[in-house]
Design a protein around this motif. Structure first.
Motif, PDB file in Angstrom:
ATOM      1  N   GLU A 140      36.139  18.918  46.586  1.00 24.97           N
ATOM      2  CA  GLU A 140      36.495  19.479  45.288  1.00 24.97           C
ATOM      3  C   GLU A 140      36.760  18.319  44.343  1.00 24.97           C
ATOM      4  N   LYS A 141      36.304  18.471  43.089  1.00 25.46           N
ATOM      5  CA  LYS A 141      36.456  17.398  42.107  1.00 25.46           C
ATOM      6  C   LYS A 141      37.259  17.895  40.909  1.00 25.46           C
ATOM      7  N   ASN A 153      38.937  20.746  37.412  1.00 24.26           N
ATOM      8  CA  ASN A 153      38.179  21.992  37.608  1.00 24.26           C
ATOM      9  C   ASN A 153      39.136  23.189  37.497  1.00 24.26           C
ATOM     10  N   GLN A 190      33.652  23.493  38.740  1.00 27.48           N
ATOM     11  CA  GLN A 190      32.741  22.680  39.553  1.00 27.48           C
ATOM     12  C   GLN A 190      31.590  23.567  40.026  1.00 27.48           C
ATOM     13  N   ASP A 217      41.870  25.805  41.236  1.00 33.60           N
ATOM     14  CA  ASP A 217      40.555  25.189  41.360  1.00 33.60           C
ATOM     15  C   ASP A 217      39.506  26.255  41.080  1.00 33.60           C
ATOM     16  N   PHE A 233      35.354  27.238  40.685  1.00 33.35           N
ATOM     17  CA  PHE A 233      33.995  26.880  41.076  1.00 33.35           C
ATOM     18  C   PHE A 233      33.026  27.876  40.450  1.00 33.35           C
TER      19      PHE A 233
END
Length: 161
Positions: free
Chosen positions: A43-44, A47, A54, A73, A75
């Motif tokens: 995970e980056k 986000n 992401q 987070d 995505f």
């Protein structure tokens, strides 16, 4: 320090339990997540919202950490009309103290599905998509404490016909 090799024919998911044995007996068991080669990414940050989500592709697994109780987070995955989006989160199953929640949103911001506990404290859900769109998967903590393990979760994402 120990080294071990996972058999090439091991099924994917949390199916391997590791126990170390030494002169003082056995260690506590540790569950391992087995991902397809090349299909586990980190995970980056940042986000934390739709605009900075992401991007992921079907079949990928993401190793992530919620560093604060308020961390989210997000995505993004593209889904075609008639396809089902499946998201499974592995945290407690891997020994993490994270109690997570999954929410899936349509590109318009509409909440499509939400889940808190499916496999113990770990959430999973499937959403059938009625139109072609980006979908956003949000991982957040249900509790008021951040996970103390790194990574605190593995999120498996796939799109099915």
């Amino acid at each position: 320090q120990a080294e071990f090799r996972v058999p090439d024919n091991s099924p994917l998911g949390t199916n391997i339990t590791l126990v170390a044995t030494g002169p003082k007996g056995e260690s506590n068991s540790l569950r391992l997540y087995v991902a397809a080669k090349g299909m586990l990414i980190d995970e980056k940050d940042p986000n934390g919202g739709f605009k900075e989500a992401q991007a992921v592709e079907t079949g990928w697994s993401i190793a992530g950490t919620l560093s604060q109780a308020t961390d989210v987070d997000v995505f993004k995955i593209h889904v075609k009309a008639g396809q089902s989006l499946r998201a499974e989160l592995f945290a407690a199953q891997l020994g993490s103290n994270l109690d997570a929640s999954l929410n899936v949103y349509h590109a318009t911001g509409a909440l499509l599905a939400s889940n808190d506990d499916t496999a113990g404290r770990d959430p999973a859900l499937t959403v059938k998509c009625t139109d072609e769109s980006d979908c956003f998967i949000a991982v957040s903590s249900v509790g008021e404490i951040a996970a103390k393990s790194t990574p605190s979760y593995v999120l498996k994402v796939r799109v099915e016909p």
